[in-house]
Design a protein around this motif. Structure first.
Motif, short mmCIF file in Angstrom:
data_model
loop_
_atom_site.label_atom_id
_atom_site.label_comp_id
_atom_site.label_asym_id
_atom_site.label_seq_id
_atom_site.Cartn_x
_atom_site.Cartn_y
_atom_site.Cartn_z
N LYS A 137 0.87 -1.46 0.08
CA LYS A 137 -0.03 -0.02 -0.06
C LYS A 137 0.78 1.34 0.04
CE LYS A 137 -4.11 2.03 2.14
NZ LYS A 137 -5.19 1.87 2.97
N VAL A 138 1.77 1.22 0.87
CA VAL A 138 2.83 2.38 0.99
C VAL A 138 3.57 2.67 -0.47
CG1 VAL A 138 4.81 3.42 1.60
CG2 VAL A 138 3.38 2.20 3.54
N SER A 139 3.95 1.53 -1.00
CA SER A 139 4.43 1.62 -2.40
C SER A 139 3.36 2.29 -3.49
CB SER A 139 5.11 0.11 -2.81
OG SER A 139 5.77 0.26 -4.07
N ARG A 140 2.23 1.72 -3.61
CA ARG A 140 1.24 2.01 -4.67
C ARG A 140 0.89 3.68 -4.43
NH1 ARG A 140 -1.20 -2.83 -3.07
NH2 ARG A 140 -2.84 -1.51 -1.87
N ILE A 142 2.97 5.89 -4.36
CA ILE A 142 4.30 6.72 -5.32
C ILE A 142 3.51 7.19 -6.54
CG2 ILE A 142 6.35 6.63 -6.32
CD1 ILE A 142 7.28 4.64 -4.25
N GLY A 143 3.54 8.12 -6.99
CA GLY A 143 2.96 8.97 -8.00
C GLY A 143 1.59 9.26 -8.03
N TYR A 149 2.19 14.72 2.10
CA TYR A 149 3.44 13.97 2.30
C TYR A 149 3.89 13.68 1.26
CZ TYR A 149 0.06 10.12 1.16
OH TYR A 149 -0.61 9.34 0.62
N ASN A 150 5.25 13.12 1.47
CA ASN A 150 6.09 12.55 0.23
C ASN A 150 6.22 11.21 0.36
OD1 ASN A 150 8.03 11.66 -1.73
ND2 ASN A 150 9.13 13.88 -1.48
N PRO A 151 5.48 10.42 -0.78
CA PRO A 151 5.34 8.91 -0.36
C PRO A 151 6.68 8.32 -0.79
CG PRO A 151 4.22 9.66 -2.48
CD PRO A 151 4.31 10.87 -1.66
N GLU A 152 7.42 8.86 -1.82
CA GLU A 152 8.85 8.30 -2.12
C GLU A 152 9.54 8.37 -0.98
OE1 GLU A 152 7.10 10.61 -3.94
OE2 GLU A 152 6.77 10.02 -5.71
N ILE A 153 9.86 9.27 -0.22
CA ILE A 153 10.64 9.23 0.94
C ILE A 153 10.12 8.19 1.93
CG2 ILE A 153 11.34 10.69 2.87
CD1 ILE A 153 11.18 13.00 1.26
N ALA A 154 8.76 8.20 2.30
CA ALA A 154 8.20 7.08 3.08
C ALA A 154 8.58 5.81 2.77
CB ALA A 154 6.79 7.41 3.40
N LYS A 222 9.01 10.62 9.65
CA LYS A 222 8.26 11.92 9.80
C LYS A 222 7.27 11.71 8.53
CE LYS A 222 10.78 14.98 12.90
NZ LYS A 222 11.23 16.17 12.96
N GLU A 223 7.73 11.41 7.52
CA GLU A 223 6.99 11.20 6.12
C GLU A 223 6.17 9.91 6.18
OE1 GLU A 223 6.48 13.38 3.57
OE2 GLU A 223 7.87 14.61 4.88
N LEU A 224 6.65 8.80 6.88
CA LEU A 224 5.94 7.47 6.96
C LEU A 224 4.82 8.09 8.13
CD1 LEU A 224 5.47 4.75 6.43
CD2 LEU A 224 6.96 4.18 8.42
N ILE A 225 5.09 8.75 9.14
CA ILE A 225 4.01 8.94 10.28
C ILE A 225 2.80 9.98 9.19
CG2 ILE A 225 3.41 10.45 12.09
CD1 ILE A 225 6.20 10.00 13.06
#
Length: 518
Positions: A137-140, A142-143, A149-154, A222-225
């Motif tokens: 889910k986190v990977s999806r 991206i884009g 938030y920045n999903p790439e960094i998370a 912090k991005e993951l949070i």
């Protein structure tokens, strides 16, 4: 109830919340309890952010946590054992130990380790599905359309530690990656140099450590949070509590890094306050958090919105004893009517009603009150009613126990506390001021402290021997004296006023009734 004769083994509960069979039936729902179980995050609940439960030994912190996690409003609960997670890793890791020995400031690193531990618990309790589906889910994300938030960094952080993200090995992995980034680590001769070059190298290590943690850990965490807050959590979810309640154990007291370690936790948990369906509750002793403030690790005024200080008044303590006495009598003696604390202790002790005598000699903490009453009941034999002699005998045992408990509680702050408590016996009157103490009294106190065989020399201890004001500050801090404000008001230490300041030394003081033994 004058004819009630208690058996010798009668008691109104255990002193530890974990074994107290009276707790569920006799729990007192304080304002602190009601505030913590309230998950309303609107302006109607200004106490929503209060998660740090602060109180002295015996104030009921563990009992409070136990009832919070078992109440109907809290559907999901988990605990974090500090000793078996971050702390154990820190003290056993050779690389980290060398950095500590060289006085490298690792507080941001401790915060990052704590943040990962907290994140794992939160994700497990919120997502409640397979680890692989979480990673996917986190990977999806991206884009996807622009988010806050920045999903790439998370995703970088999740992917980097994917193999061990949800198990204990991840702490070691995080540490090893940092070690590899710091010029090959300690084993490559990092700390071997002459004094000047070593000092320069240590400065570089400090800078590199802080930079690595900020860039590779905290920034990504912090991005993951933010991802968890927006994509995995909402206020309609089941209310979740994560509790940490072993920060006053003996394993921590002996560690030189204990304040850094706990301060890092207090910094880390704040990062997750925006996850409205989760409350991370931290139980901590007053003397420990004051030690953190004393060591200038944080500013107490910045914690006001986070802390729930536990304190009790005499009416609340009486209510606790009322319910416990009534529970005992109804269950073991089949009494049909309500029986209160005052009903059982309505005779006189030294010219004072027994129930007032008992309350006055507690430090207004539930454990004190339960312990004193249990000691009174322990003097019974099923044949004799409670009486003055029974209470006086129990009071001697209670005093001895409370004195040793205070010494143990404050040992790391005041190594010579037992001697300081004993020196109270040289104060002739229960009420006194510095100006009322003549040279003879002051000399007796100084000589007594100088002659004690267990003395450990230090500047603070020497100042207390030579200056009565410094000794009085200790007496107040541990609660054996209070400031007399009026005929009916005595101010004892609290979270809001833990210490005396210089202006207080001109005031009148009163020795706590339990510790005035003259």
């Amino acid at each position: 109830m004058q004819n009630l004769k208690f058996r010798k083994n009668a008691e109104i509960g255990k002193l530890e919340a974990e074994t107290d069979s009276f707790l569920d039936s006799c729990f007192y729902e304080s304002d602190v309890f009601k505030g913590i179980i309230d998950f309303d995050s609107t302006e109607n609940n200004p106490d929503f952010t209060r998660r740090i439960i602060v109180g002295r030994t015996g104030s009921g912190k563990s009992a409070l946590l136990r009832k919070i996690v078992s109440c109907n409003q809290i559907k999901v609960h988990d605990t974090i054992e500090a000793e078996n997670t971050v702390f154990e890793h820190i003290i056993n890791n050779v690389f980290i130990s060398k950095l500590i020995d060289e006085n490298i400031d690792l507080r941001v690193f401790y915060k990052a380790l704590w943040l990962h531990v907290l994140l794992v618990k939160v994700i497990n309790l919120i997502h409640r599905s397979s680890y692989e589906s979480f990673f996917d889910k986190v990977s999806r994300l991206i884009g996807s359309s622009k988010k806050r938030y920045n999903p790439e960094i998370a995703n970088e952080y999740v992917s980097e530690y994917k193999d061990n993200f949800f198990n204990d090995n991840v702490i070691t992995e995080i540490t090893n990656k940092m070690q590899e980034s710091l010029s090959g680590g300690a084993n490559s001769g990092l700390f071997k140099a002459d004094a000047k070059k070593l000092d320069e190298r240590l400065q570089k290590i400090q800078t590199a450590t802080s930079s690595y943690v900020s860039k590779e850990l905290l920034r990504k965490q912090k991005e993951l949070i933010k991802v968890i807050t927006e994509e995995f959590s909402n206020e309609k979810q089941v209310r979740i509590v994560i509790s940490i309640d072993d920060l006053d154990k003996s394993w921590l007291s002996s560690s030189l890094i204990r304040y850094d370690f706990i301060n890092a936790l207090l910094e880390a948990f704040k990062e997750l306050l925006d996850i409205k369906s989760v409350k991370i509750l931290i139980s901590i002793r007053t003397d420990i958090i004051m030690g953190i403030y004393k060591n200038s690790l944080r500013q107490d005024e910045k914690d006001l919105s986070l802390i729930y200080p536990i304190s009790w008044n005499s009416d609340e303590i009486r209510s606790i004893l009322d319910s416990r006495i009534n529970h005992l009598v109804r269950n073991q003696y089949q009494a049909s009517k309500t029986v209160k604390f005052n009903d059982v202790f309505k005779f006189e002790v030294n010219g004072q009603l027994a129930h007032d005598f008992i309350i006055d000699r507690t430090m207004l903490r539930p454990r004190d009150a339960i312990n004193f009453v249990n000691l009174c009941l322990g003097e019974c034999n099923g044949k004799v009613e409670l009486n003055e002699d029974i209470v006086l005998e129990a009071e001697e045992k209670f005093y001895s126990g409370r004195k040793q408990a205070l010494v143990k509680e404050w040992k790391s702050n005041y190594f010579h506390l037992e001697s300081y408590l004993d020196s109270l016996s040289f104060i002739p009157s229960q009420e006194f001021s510095i100006s009322s103490l003549d040279e003879k009294i002051l000399s007796k106190i100084s000589n007594f402290l100088l002659e004690k065989p267990d003395q450990k020399n230090c500047e603070e201890h020497n100042s207390r021997i030579m200056e009565i004001g410094e000794l009085i500050k200790v007496w107040f801090a541990v609660g054996v004296i209070g400031i007399k404000k009026s005929k009916t008001l005595i101010i004892y230490p609290s979270y809001e006023k833990p210490y005396l300041d210089i202006s207080d030394l001109s005031k009148s003081f009163v020795i706590h009734p339990l510790f005035y033994r003259n």
